[in-house]
Structure formats: structure tokens, C-alpha cells
Design a protein around this motif. Structure first.
Motif: not given
Ligand code: TYD
Ligand code: MG
Length: 456
Positions: A67, A69-70, A72, A79, A85-87, A90, A209
């Protein structure tokens, strides 16, 4: 494409047909339509001018990376709506009515992310830097390391971004950005599509993002091509009633999380404040007299939220009785009214019906059927409901009650807020909890029978 699949071709004008005809409808020539042999075996290579494509690597699922790391922000409600949180890489589209607080929310998101050390760029095509600075001052964020610019030219934006290390880019709004090599004006279908495509491709390549603000049309649709919604990973909508301070951020589509999540905010003089317990907020102004008012336990994404459903039934002075709904689906209201009429003999003919979900909340779940029916019954003085009761359940057309998902979390939330009894469909699979009285019903008729109003 369809053309290539056709097997007959006019030798005169090269128009394709799926079957033979005597005369070509395009050029008018007679006996010119012949079977096209491009599709005969062995000749299919001709379609690709004899050139083979390169072989694509076929992977298995295990070879996928972990996965991402997003990123935040400090704003948990934001979030959560994004699925945690933001990918990186994306693209997100934020839509909403003018003046609802999109720019305010994003400026808060941007400055908070910048405060956490992220490199954030905020490009506004609508406001001058002075205006953005003024808003930042109002939010108490004038010291933020956020970088801002007032720009609308896509070429300049991309050139600038290329020289920067970016973690998050905000484009407010996509309708104001334009590519100078396209003739139509900013906001047109082709401009919006091109700008979104170029910016998202760029974001994917550089792994940052991007959040686009999107305008909505008069009837609440996101302006511009529907295609934009397919081009981004996440679509979130900011909504609220005029005159109400609460704002709800709702996920419409999310490739990286649940798509029915909500975040609740309150607009204050210092920007948007998170509302961590929405149930308390939606029930805060509830009257003690509960005639026509019912508390429904809904599930919004991953958490339960209690809302008040109010109904008013009054004799109609018009030929056609009124059915007014705020915050729920009017087709479902008609259905509930029809069920009460056909299965319980309670007619609403000649009566105006008003239904309102308090606090500007919009309920989409069918699980609210029973609560709506109970509110209507209570408003027309048919039943008296226990005070301190919470209701949920779906109604089938036969008048039977159907179970709904996650009954336990709904009940837990009701208990947390001091409710003592729960009215639900019988047979619901629940873990018994102390201090809560469960009242189970098989049909809507059973509910009426057990709670019939006793006239004083
Ligand atoms: P804005 O973010 O400009 O809306 P949008 O970008 O969606 O068009 O917000 C506009 C409204 O919010 C405006 O009427 C003023 C109000 N507001 C506050 O009440 N408090 C604040 O701290 C801020 C910045 C705005
Ligand atoms: Mg704005």
C-alpha cells in the motif's frame, strides 16, 4: 472501430456495410458493394500494416507493491473521506455549490499539509494572491510555508511544476485553467478534459497528489464532462443547506477507500471546524415533545450517525396534496405512504406531508424506511413512541420489516448518546447490550399495534 468489423465495402467510396446491398447509400453507386477481404484468414495482419505490437508483461497479483504511504493532513474528517489520507499520484475532484467553502477547506488542507513538512502548491485561477493571503490570515495560517500562485495557463503551470518538488497540488478551479493550443474557451468540455488529463498524467509521473475544485451546475451536477469523474481517482462533494453552518463532505467515488464516507464540518468565523461527534450535533436542538420526530441510526461509511427525522401531516387546502421532502428521497416517501395505506389502512389522501431530516443532513439509506414510517404515524397521531427511542429498519412492499446491516454499531451509538430503547425488525442479529431495551417487530402493522396512541 465498428467500421473495421464490417465485411462489405463500397468499392467506389470505401464505405463499410455489415451486409450486402445493391446500391451504396453514401455515393449512390450501383453494384459497387463487394465483400471486403481484409478480414479473410491470414490477412488480418493487414489491419496493423503488417507491424506487430510489443509484448506486454503479464503480472500476477502477488507482484503488486505494498500500500502506498498516504499523506495525512491535520484534518481527520478530510482524511477519513479520502479513505485515510492522500494517496501519492492520485487525483481528487472536489465539487460543491459556490460559497459553500471549497477554497476555505482546501486552503486549510494545504496549509496543514505544508506545516507537516509537505511541499504544497496552491494554484488559483479565481482569486488574486492578496485574496488568498487574506483568507489565510483569517484562518490564522499566514505563516505557512504553502506556495501560492494566481495562474490559468496550463503550459505555464506544467513548466513551473516541472522545476519544483511537489507533494500536493491544488487547482482552484479546473474550469478556469486553459491549454493555449486549444481554441475553445476555459471551462469548455474539451478544455476541462485536456487540463485534467495533462495534470493527472503529470501528477502520476511525478508521484504527487492533486486536488481539483470543480464547479457545479444549477441542478447540482459537476460542471463539464461527466468524463472528468472517470478520469480522477476520487470524487468528493461538499454540501450544506443555505443558512445552516454545518457542511458535509461526502465521497461519491473512491478508488482508495469506502465510497459512502462522510466528514462533518462547521463553518465558523475562523474557517471550517471538524465535528468529531456528528450525532450530538444533529440531535442537539431536538425538542422534548416528540410528536412527529423520530431518531434514526444511520451508517455513513464506516461510522454510525444519529439523525432526527421530522414529519408533519396537515389537512391540504389544495386539490393535489403536497409531498415535500428535505434530506431524503421523495420516491421512497411515496412508497412508505403507499405501504401505510395499502397494508395498514391509513390514508394520506387530502393531507399534506412534509418530511425533513434535521441539521441539513441527507439520508440515502433504505434503512431509514421504518423511521420515516414511524415519524408519519406519530405525526398523524396514530402512535405514541417511547421517548428516548431510536429506530431503524427497511420496509418491504408487503409491510414486512427487513433487517439492515451493522445493527450493532447503530445500537452502540444510540447507547452512547443516552437512548434507552431501540425499535428494530425482528430477527436482527445483534449482541445484547445492557441498559438497552430492544423492541422487535415483524411488520409495520405490529409496530402500530404495540404503540397505538391511547387517547387521554
Ligand atoms: P469559499 O471557500 O470562498 O467558498 P467556495 O470556494 O466554495 O466558493 O467560502 C465562502 C464563504 O465562507 C463565504 O461566504 C465566507 C465564509 N467564510 C466563513 O464563514 N469563515 C471563514 O473563516 C472563511 C474563510 C470563509
Ligand atoms: Mg472558491
Amino acid at each position: 472501430m465498428v467500421k473495421n468489423l464490417s465485411k462489405f465495402k463500397c468499392q467506389n467510396c470505401n464505405f463499410y456495410y455489415s451486409k450486402w446491398a445493391g446500391q451504396c447509400t453514401e455515393c449512390g453507386a450501383w453494384s459497387s458493394i463487394k465483400q471486403d477481404d481484409a478480414f479473410s484468414k491470414g490477412q488480418i495482419k493487414k489491419l496493423f500494416s503488417g507491424k506487430r505490437g510489443k509484448t506486454i508483461d503479464l503480472l500476477n497479483l502477488e507482484s503488486l507493491e505494498n500500500e502506498p504511504k498516504r499523506l495525512k493532513t491535520e484534518i481527520n474528517e478530510f482524511d477519513r473521506v479520502l479513505g485515510g489520507g492522500l494517496v501519492p499520484g492520485s487525483a481528487i475532484l472536489l465539487s460543491g455549490d459556490p460559497g459553500i467553502g471549497k477554497s476555505t477547506l482546501l486552503l486549510q488542507v494545504a496549509t496543514d499539509a505544508a506545516d507537516k513538512g509537505a511541499n504544497v502548491i496552491y494554484i488559483s485561477g479565481e482569486e488574486a494572491p492578496a485574496q488568498i493571503r487574506m483568507r489565510a490570515r483569517r484562518l490564522g495560517k499566514e505563516k505557512s510555508t504553502l506556495k501560492i500562485a494566481s495562474e490559468t495557463n496550463l503550459r505555464d503551470i506544467l513548466t513551473t511544476l516541472d522545476a519544483e518538488k511537489v507533494d500536493l497540488l491544488i487547482v482552484d478551479s479546473i474550469q478556469t485553467i486553459y491549454a493555449d493550443y486549444i481554441e475553445s474557451g476555459p471551462g469548455s468540455v474539451v478544455q476541462v478534459r485536456t487540463c485534467v488529463l495533462d495534470l493527472t498524467n503529470f501528477a502520476k509521473k511525478k508521484d504527487f497528489s492533486i486536488i481539483f475544485v470543480g464547479h457545479v451546475t444549477k441542478d447540482g451536477q459537476i460542471a463539464g464532462p461527466k468524463l472528468v469523474e472517470h478520469m480522477v481517482d476520487t470524487v468528493i462533494h461538499f454540501e450544506g443547506e443555505r443558512g445552516v453552518h454545518f457542511r458535509i463532505l461526502r465521497t461519491i467515488k473512491n478508488r482508495f477507500g469506502a465510497s459512502d464516507e462522510i466528514g462533518v464540518f462547521e463553518m465558523t468565523s475562523k474557517g471550517l471546524k471538524e465535528v468529531t461527534n456528528p450525532s450530538e450535533l444533529f440531535l442537539s436542538e431536538r425538542d422534548a415533545i416528540n410528536n412527529g420526530s423520530v431518531v434514526f441510526a444511520s451508517i455513513e461509511g464506516t461510522r454510525p450517525v444519529l439523525v432526527e427525522i421530522q414529519a408533519l401531516v396537515a389537512p391540504s387546502s389544495l386539490g393535489t396534496a403536497r409531498r415535500t421532502v428535505v434530506g431524503w428521497d421523495s420516491a421512497r416517501l411515496s412508497m412508505v405512504i403507499a405501504i401505510l395505506d395499502a397494508r395498514c389502512g391509513l390514508s394520506f389522501i387530502g393531507k399534506d406531508v412534509y418530511l425533513n431530516v434535521a441539521g441539513g443532513m441527507r439520508v440515502l439509506e433504505p434503512a431509514a424506511d421504518l423511521a420515516v414510517a414511524a415519524a408519519l404515524l406519530s405525526a398523524s397521531n396514530e402512535i405514541t413512541l417511547p421517548t428516548n427511542a431510536v429506530i431503524f429498519g427497511e420496509l418491504s412492499l408487503s409491510g414486512a420489516l427487513r433487517q439492515v446491516n451493522q445493527p450493532d454499531s447503530r445500537i452502540k451509538e444510540a447507547k452512547k448518546l443516552g437512548f434507552k430503547s431501540i425499535l428494530i425488525p425482528s430477527g436482527s442479529k445483534i449482541v445484547k447490550q445492557s441498559g438497552i431495551e430492544l423492541k422487535e417487530y415483524k411488520t409495520i402493522f405490529d409496530l402500530i399495534k404495540s404503540n397505538t396512541r391511547v387517547s387521554e
